[in-house]
Design a protein around this motif. Structure first.
Motif, mmCIF file in Angstrom:
data_model
loop_
_atom_site.group_PDB
_atom_site.id
_atom_site.type_symbol
_atom_site.label_atom_id
_atom_site.label_comp_id
_atom_site.label_asym_id
_atom_site.label_seq_id
_atom_site.Cartn_x
_atom_site.Cartn_y
_atom_site.Cartn_z
ATOM 1 N N GLU A 138 1.001 -1.608 0.213
ATOM 2 C CA GLU A 138 0.082 0.007 0.343
ATOM 3 C C GLU A 138 0.943 1.281 0.021
ATOM 4 O O GLU A 138 2.408 1.390 0.224
ATOM 5 N N GLY A 139 0.111 2.281 -0.037
ATOM 6 C CA GLY A 139 0.526 3.712 -0.147
ATOM 7 C C GLY A 139 1.175 4.520 -0.916
ATOM 8 O O GLY A 139 1.658 5.661 -0.667
ATOM 9 N N GLY A 140 0.521 4.678 -2.225
ATOM 10 C CA GLY A 140 0.662 5.173 -3.439
ATOM 11 C C GLY A 140 -0.103 4.315 -4.193
ATOM 12 O O GLY A 140 -0.787 3.399 -4.963
ATOM 13 N N GLY A 141 -0.439 5.026 -5.756
ATOM 14 C CA GLY A 141 -1.681 4.788 -6.937
ATOM 15 C C GLY A 141 -2.546 5.489 -7.666
ATOM 16 O O GLY A 141 -3.237 5.244 -8.791
ATOM 17 N N SER A 142 -2.528 5.951 -6.747
ATOM 18 C CA SER A 142 -3.377 7.421 -6.442
ATOM 19 C C SER A 142 -3.084 8.397 -7.838
ATOM 20 O O SER A 142 -2.367 8.700 -7.507
ATOM 21 N N VAL A 143 -3.887 8.927 -8.567
ATOM 22 C CA VAL A 143 -4.059 9.951 -9.605
ATOM 23 C C VAL A 143 -3.808 11.443 -9.083
ATOM 24 O O VAL A 143 -4.869 11.559 -7.939
ATOM 25 N N VAL A 144 -2.485 12.008 -9.957
ATOM 26 C CA VAL A 144 -2.849 13.492 -9.307
ATOM 27 C C VAL A 144 -3.174 13.955 -10.289
ATOM 28 O O VAL A 144 -1.814 13.350 -11.573
ATOM 29 N N GLU A 145 -3.672 15.183 -10.777
ATOM 30 C CA GLU A 145 -4.112 15.961 -11.774
ATOM 31 C C GLU A 145 -2.501 17.252 -11.864
ATOM 32 O O GLU A 145 -3.292 18.380 -10.381
ATOM 33 N N TYR A 146 -2.522 17.158 -12.414
ATOM 34 C CA TYR A 146 -1.659 18.214 -12.375
ATOM 35 C C TYR A 146 -1.026 18.892 -14.302
ATOM 36 O O TYR A 146 -0.077 18.701 -14.890
ATOM 37 N N ALA A 147 -1.305 20.102 -14.149
ATOM 38 C CA ALA A 147 -0.107 21.126 -15.190
ATOM 39 C C ALA A 147 -1.623 20.528 -16.585
ATOM 40 O O ALA A 147 -1.169 19.647 -17.646
ATOM 41 N N GLY A 148 -3.088 19.954 -16.173
ATOM 42 C CA GLY A 148 -2.961 19.586 -17.239
ATOM 43 C C GLY A 148 -2.636 17.614 -17.943
ATOM 44 O O GLY A 148 -2.675 16.509 -18.416
ATOM 45 N N GLN A 149 -1.264 16.908 -16.837
ATOM 46 C CA GLN A 149 -1.030 15.495 -17.238
ATOM 47 C C GLN A 149 -1.501 14.574 -15.378
ATOM 48 O O GLN A 149 -2.278 15.242 -14.800
ATOM 49 N N ARG A 150 -2.172 13.585 -16.133
ATOM 50 C CA ARG A 150 -2.147 12.352 -14.718
ATOM 51 C C ARG A 150 -0.988 11.394 -14.470
ATOM 52 O O ARG A 150 -0.426 10.933 -15.308
ATOM 53 N N LEU A 151 -1.085 11.980 -13.113
ATOM 54 C CA LEU A 151 -0.065 11.251 -12.654
ATOM 55 C C LEU A 151 0.330 10.713 -11.766
ATOM 56 O O LEU A 151 -1.480 10.633 -10.224
ATOM 57 N N TYR A 152 0.654 9.578 -11.792
ATOM 58 C CA TYR A 152 0.270 8.121 -10.737
ATOM 59 C C TYR A 152 1.214 8.163 -9.812
ATOM 60 O O TYR A 152 2.438 7.409 -10.291
ATOM 61 N N GLY A 153 0.846 8.152 -8.425
ATOM 62 C CA GLY A 153 2.385 8.048 -7.223
ATOM 63 C C GLY A 153 2.759 6.679 -7.211
ATOM 64 O O GLY A 153 2.146 5.582 -6.496
ATOM 65 N N VAL A 154 4.375 6.868 -7.581
ATOM 66 C CA VAL A 154 4.326 5.225 -7.017
ATOM 67 C C VAL A 154 5.182 5.330 -5.567
ATOM 68 O O VAL A 154 6.226 6.075 -5.083
ATOM 69 N N CYS A 155 5.101 4.806 -4.344
ATOM 70 C CA CYS A 155 5.536 4.966 -3.462
ATOM 71 C C CYS A 155 6.507 4.446 -2.860
ATOM 72 O O CYS A 155 6.653 3.232 -3.099
ATOM 73 N N VAL A 156 7.947 5.766 -3.172
ATOM 74 C CA VAL A 156 9.385 4.549 -3.203
ATOM 75 C C VAL A 156 10.037 5.126 -1.477
ATOM 76 O O VAL A 156 10.737 4.659 -0.887
ATOM 77 N N VAL A 209 5.139 8.447 -11.110
ATOM 78 C CA VAL A 209 5.884 9.913 -10.420
ATOM 79 C C VAL A 209 6.267 9.348 -9.359
ATOM 80 O O VAL A 209 5.513 8.932 -8.721
ATOM 81 N N PRO A 210 7.056 9.230 -8.301
ATOM 82 C CA PRO A 210 7.516 8.420 -7.441
ATOM 83 C C PRO A 210 6.742 9.489 -5.896
ATOM 84 O O PRO A 210 6.996 10.785 -6.610
ATOM 85 N N SER A 211 6.527 9.271 -5.170
ATOM 86 C CA SER A 211 6.220 9.740 -4.487
ATOM 87 C C SER A 211 6.580 8.970 -3.492
ATOM 88 O O SER A 211 7.210 7.911 -2.443
ATOM 89 N N MET A 212 6.500 10.462 -1.385
ATOM 90 C CA MET A 212 6.771 9.628 -0.283
ATOM 91 C C MET A 212 6.020 9.386 0.405
ATOM 92 O O MET A 212 4.610 10.562 0.700
ATOM 93 N N LEU A 213 6.091 8.542 1.089
ATOM 94 C CA LEU A 213 4.386 8.638 2.064
ATOM 95 C C LEU A 213 5.089 9.512 3.775
ATOM 96 O O LEU A 213 6.191 9.175 4.066
ATOM 97 N N PRO A 214 4.264 10.160 3.962
ATOM 98 C CA PRO A 214 4.726 11.065 5.719
ATOM 99 C C PRO A 214 4.712 10.273 6.889
ATOM 100 O O PRO A 214 4.719 10.117 7.286
#
Ligand SMILES: [Zn+2]
Length: 414
Positions: free
Chosen positions: A149-167, A345-350
């Motif tokens: 768990e921890g990633g995979g939701s989409v963020v929409e940013y500047a017209g792009q769809r970005l899926y976070g991979v929690c690394v 895109v890589p992401s970090m969980l707090p």
């Protein structure tokens, strides 16, 4: 729900399904009521072990606060409702379904093994779950690649769809600040030396200042993917993101360094006694790899010269996996194929998950949080975690199942 957990009935249901599909299944627990499930599908030759990990326990729910019964699992208007709908029975369902459907079709890894591990007790620290399992049955759950768990939701940013991979996951260094004074009678504030007043400059410092940036691999790669150049100036990079999307900026900011959140304070036991001692507790989150000395230096920079004593009472060092790996590349290709134009895109969980335990137990294990949501964005899923009205778009359970099937085939084929 945990406590008490009582995960056995759910684990037996899954064990039966996996066994019937051809997996070797064991239920391994510190107690009988709370077994962890380990299922293995052996490949035809040696190779990497890919583990699909999830936890079957959930946090509690207060039914009065919900619009629908949190323990129903009902599907209403295309959404599955209930505690665990996102965190994380949906991912358990997707991972187990992917594994079973592959095995039923007669698929076997050409090389390596597919592992399905469903642990208990994640929400209360993993003492009976991931920690116990990796300590007592390391060989049963040793793996090279892990999806959790921890990633995979989409963020929409500047017209792009970005899926976070929690690394990466932040560390937790909770500490207490103590101030000292002299007790006295509160009827005369001139008597004694009020320790509580000495907390004021500490609070003020944490309001006015923030720790210097400590930028690690994951947010650097994330900013690059957002098209923002760091150029040694994280504040400017953050301002650039904020100009485009204030919500995303507030989400990214904690990834860039140490955060300090004072949450609890204690002083006199009695209203009429000037306190000789006051305590302030601070929830401090730290970048991956940062150790106590470095954390303390950041805290001291913020607090300045006001007198205090600092005591850490909880220390978890943040953890991460590299970004440049075959698993990351497989997720990247999967998203490109299944959501044309979107990117990972890589992401970090707090916070931290069981990925931390697996990374610690198996230092070469590449662990990512990834449960792709196509129909709900991060802005929609994030507020539902551990909250009322937790639910998931039912289509996303199928979407994630397809992802796990394809990634298993890709990583464990010839
Ligand atoms: Zn969870």
């Amino acid at each position: 729900m945990n406590p008490p957990g009582d995960e056995r009935p759910a684990q037996e249901l899954l064990a039966g399904l996996l066994r019937d599909a051809g997996f070797e299944v064991s239920l391994l627990g510190r107690t009988d009521e709370r077994p962890n499930l380990v299922a293995r599908l052996r490949g035809r030759a040696d190779g990497p072990v890919l583990c699909l990990l999830s936890h079957i326990d959930t946090v509690l729910a207060t039914p009065e606060d919900w619009r629908h019964d949190p323990w129903s699992g009902d599907e209403i208007d295309g959404e599955v409702w209930g505690r665990g709908a996102i965190d994380m029975k949906s991912q358990t369902a997707a991972e187990v379904t992917a594994a079973i459907s592959l095995a039923r079709e007669g698929w076997r890894p050409a090389r390596g093994d597919l592992l399905v591990v469903v642990v208990v007790d994640e929400e209360r620290g993993g003492g009976e779950g991931a920690i116990w399992l990796t300590e007592h049955h390391a060989d049963a759950v040793r793996c090279d690649f892990l999806l959790n768990e921890g990633g995979g939701s989409v963020v929409e940013y500047a017209g792009q769809r970005l899926y976070g991979v929690c690394v990466a996951e932040k560390g937790v260094f909770r500490f207490k600040l103590t101030t000292d004074g002299v007790a006295g009678h509160a009827s005369n504030p001139n008597s004694g030396d009020n320790a509580l007043l000495k907390v004021a400059p500490l609070l003020q410092a944490m309001r006015d200042r923030r720790p210097a940036f400590d930028v690690t691999e994951a947010p650097t790669a994330l900013l690059a993917a957002l098209g923002v150049q760091l150029d040694g100036d994280p504040a400017a990079a953050l301002a650039q993101v904020r100009a485009q999307d204030p919500w995303l900026a507030s989400f990214v900011e904690p990834m860039l360094g140490v955060t300090l959140a004072p949450t609890r304070a204690f002083a006199s036991e009695k209203i009429n006694v000037i306190p000789a001692r006051a305590e302030l507790e601070v929830d401090c989150r730290t970048p991956p790899g940062m150790r106590r000395e470095a954390v303390q230096a950041r805290i001291e920079e913020v607090l300045g010269d006001a007198p205090y004593r600092l005591t850490f009472f909880e220390e978890v060092i943040g953890n991460s996996s590299p970004v440049d790996t075959p698993l990351y590349a497989a997720l990247e290709r999967w998203v490109q194929r299944n959501d044309p134009g979107a990117r990972v895109v890589p992401s970090m969980l707090p916070a931290f998950t069981d990925s931390r335990t697996f990374r610690a137990a198996f230092p070469d294990c590449v662990a990512y949080g990834f449960f792709p949501h196509r129909h709900m964005t991060l802005q929609e899923t994030w507020p539902l975690l551990h909250a009322a009205d937790e639910r998931i778009d039912a289509r996303d359970v199928g979407y994630a199942t397809a992802c796990y099937r394809d990634v298993c085939k890709e990583l464990l084929s010839g």
